[in-house]
Design an enzyme around this catalytic site. Sequence first.
Site, short mmCIF file in Angstrom:
data_model
loop_
_atom_site.label_atom_id
_atom_site.label_comp_id
_atom_site.label_asym_id
_atom_site.label_seq_id
_atom_site.Cartn_x
_atom_site.Cartn_y
_atom_site.Cartn_z
N ASP A 123 0.80 -1.22 0.00
CA ASP A 123 0.00 0.00 0.00
C ASP A 123 0.84 1.28 0.00
O ASP A 123 0.49 2.26 -0.64
CB ASP A 123 -0.92 0.01 1.23
CG ASP A 123 -2.02 -1.03 1.11
OD1 ASP A 123 -1.94 -1.88 0.20
OD2 ASP A 123 -2.95 -1.01 1.93
N ASN A 165 -5.23 -2.24 -4.26
CA ASN A 165 -6.34 -2.40 -3.31
C ASN A 165 -6.03 -1.59 -2.05
O ASN A 165 -6.38 -1.97 -0.95
CB ASN A 165 -6.55 -3.88 -2.98
CG ASN A 165 -7.85 -4.09 -2.19
OD1 ASN A 165 -8.73 -3.22 -2.19
ND2 ASN A 165 -7.96 -5.22 -1.50
N ASP A 175 -8.23 -4.26 16.99
CA ASP A 175 -7.24 -5.05 16.26
C ASP A 175 -6.33 -5.82 17.20
O ASP A 175 -5.69 -6.79 16.81
CB ASP A 175 -6.37 -4.15 15.37
CG ASP A 175 -6.97 -3.99 13.98
OD1 ASP A 175 -7.88 -4.76 13.63
OD2 ASP A 175 -6.51 -3.10 13.24
N GLU A 230 -11.34 -9.00 8.20
CA GLU A 230 -10.69 -9.94 7.28
C GLU A 230 -11.44 -11.27 7.25
O GLU A 230 -11.56 -11.93 6.24
CB GLU A 230 -9.23 -10.16 7.69
CG GLU A 230 -8.26 -9.13 7.15
CD GLU A 230 -8.22 -7.85 7.95
OE1 GLU A 230 -9.15 -7.61 8.77
OE2 GLU A 230 -7.27 -7.08 7.75
N HIS A 250 -3.71 -11.95 8.79
CA HIS A 250 -2.38 -11.79 9.38
C HIS A 250 -2.38 -11.83 10.90
O HIS A 250 -1.46 -12.33 11.53
CB HIS A 250 -1.75 -10.50 8.86
CG HIS A 250 -2.64 -9.29 9.02
ND1 HIS A 250 -2.18 -8.07 9.37
CD2 HIS A 250 -3.99 -9.13 8.92
CE1 HIS A 250 -3.18 -7.20 9.43
NE2 HIS A 250 -4.29 -7.82 9.16
N ARG A 251 -3.46 -11.33 11.50
CA ARG A 251 -3.46 -11.24 12.97
C ARG A 251 -3.58 -12.62 13.63
O ARG A 251 -3.13 -12.81 14.76
CB ARG A 251 -4.56 -10.31 13.46
CG ARG A 251 -4.46 -8.93 12.81
CD ARG A 251 -4.61 -7.79 13.76
NE ARG A 251 -4.28 -6.55 13.07
CZ ARG A 251 -3.06 -6.07 12.94
NH1 ARG A 251 -2.04 -6.69 13.46
NH2 ARG A 251 -2.83 -4.95 12.27
N LYS A 282 0.75 -8.55 4.85
CA LYS A 282 -0.17 -7.42 4.72
C LYS A 282 0.30 -6.21 5.53
O LYS A 282 0.23 -5.08 5.06
CB LYS A 282 -1.56 -7.85 5.18
CG LYS A 282 -2.62 -6.82 4.90
CD LYS A 282 -3.98 -7.36 5.23
CE LYS A 282 -4.92 -6.20 5.44
NZ LYS A 282 -5.82 -5.90 4.40
#
Length: 677
Positions: free
Chosen positions: A51, A95, A319, A347, A407-408, A439
């Site tokens: 990103d 994205n 998160d 996600e 990812h978490r 990510k």
Amino acid sequence: MSPPLIIRPFQTPARGVAQVPGSKSITNRALILAALADGVTSFTGALFSRDTRLLITALQSLGFVVEADEVAGTIRLIGLGGRIPHNRAKIHVGNAGTAARFLTAFLALSPAGVYELDGDEAMRARPMGGLLDALTASGCRALKPDGSPATGFPFTLHTTGKLGRLEVDAAASSQLLSALLMVLPLSPGSSVRLKGATVSEPFVEMTARLCGQFGRPLERATDGSWICVSPGAYVAQATYAIEPDATAASYFIALPAVTGGRASVRLEGYAAGGLQGDTAFAKVAAACGAVLKPSAGTLIAESWPVVRGGDFDFNAFSDTFLTLATIAVLADGPVKIRGIAHTRQQETDRVLAMATELERLGIKVEPTAAQLRADASLSSLTIFPSKAALRRTAAVGPISIHTYEDHRFAMSFAILGSYDLFGDGRPWIAIEDPDCTAKTFPHFFQALEALRTNFVRVSIDGGAASGKSSTSRRLAQLHGLLHVDTGAHYRSLTHALLQAGASLDDVGTIKSTLSKLRIGSLLIASQGARSSALTLAGAPMADTDLRTPEVNAAVSKVAALPAVRTFLLEYQRSQVKLASDQGFAGVVMEGRDIGSVVLPDAEVRIFLEAEVEARSRRRAEEGQSDQVTQRDHLDTTRKTAPLICPSGAYRLDNTHKSLADVVAEIGEIIKVAALPR
Ligand code: DC
């Protein structure tokens, strides 16, 4: 999909500097603000991920000079005060939600621009309408390829350079509002009013605070709209340090809970009161028993004597709920996590997925995964810890954790897997698709591995201009060591003695001058490394003061005085404790007698050499006049602690080697020395 990764439990306390990447949200906001500033901004600690690379490329394609060094984590950007060099460009935003929204509003500042924008398939479906409507009302046109008004990607944006009084519907994403807030100061007389409500308020707050940091504070008018009372270009920042990602940091705050003992994990630049709401995790961790020590903009996660059960509301920093949910299985009582309803549409359905994986480990949760599956409105999770249950389940071998392309899950269960469940180092957790961490944290597993170390002491000795400082600093940076330059100690004392007018031949005056000095230490950043600087009466000395011709001429003489050396010896040895207390993975100390006198039992001892011509040339290139051979002569022939290659030290001639090669060669020795035994 990447193959599963078996997590090796830590058998020694975690230690060292956690290599947490920069915050994506801050990196992409700050890039926009710097481009709209007048002049050069240099960033440190920037995140390089898909990103942020997209935004950098887009700015370059618009004619901005953006120089990025991914290894060093630095970006240099020349802002043009609101001017966008190219008024025609094609931009692809992938994205990346931030790049998509922030760039669209940014381009609106271009008078008479025509920009073709597109994104990935997924981005074409993400909300843009609120932003495009607001810009259209201000005179821009966003048209689909067929010429009709666009509500999302792809579109061609025809711009006017004026904003005016805008209204934005940001119910779908706070980024739609943030995008407009950042360009607001560049268009005098403009304002932005939010229609209805928005989500993720802390991120709007982050945007407004960043605008203030770049010199254009935003305010709320009486009708609630956002305004900038002193509009204009943003103010370029000579250096702007991007905060490390607070969510990513939560894994390393949790790590000492599983590695046990007196761990010490340094989180550089992590501080409550920063721009990120997720730093609130530190408060929850402390409430659960974590011993956390803030120290000048750094947080040291030291130990968790116990993981305490309790009831916690994660609504504002959701998160990080996964970080607590996994280590909760080791707690002394049930852990209830509330306020996480919205994470059921992230996600993945994070509450359901967490319940599912914990049950697969044999842990009881409430509601159960089956109940969560049946009722989408359930919004909390209680975890009932049981090490015995974990041992029973994992008795047959490592349990493979599903990561749901999230990812978490990979990161939080890797922390739990670092727990030595059986007490013999046997792995019991494997992470499926570990690459999903890319990510936000491409190097997560390396960062975790780097904390599995023994404290290591490295001595670097050598003559003047033999490359000690550059080598030591780079080693410190790469291996999480504290850098100590003992040459600077002698220089500081020389400077102080010269200032005091002490005769260098009069031992009595020297001793009495030394006895009046109040010496201490201060951690400073120096060329990417963390160094300990000697302070006199609390203040470190400027490098320029330490390298004057007078100091250069006198320092070897001062360093030859036994009184001076005795005075410094204990101080220098105390730097090892300082490094340990501050959570460093070790210490790298450079000088002339480190491996022979100061730390003769250092795990790694290096003696650097280089041919005299090369050394004189290096000093000249540094713009310094220094009698290298003369100083070597004094240093090697003095009676007390002369410069010698310590017995058993690794002798390295770097005349014909690059710094990178020298650092890699020594790095291998350090890695072996740091391996837990
Ligand atoms: O590395 P440097 O040039 O900054 O060191 C300055 C002087 O300090 C050098 O001439 C020798 C002395 N020194 C010393 O005697 N022992 C040390 N451990 C470090 C430096």
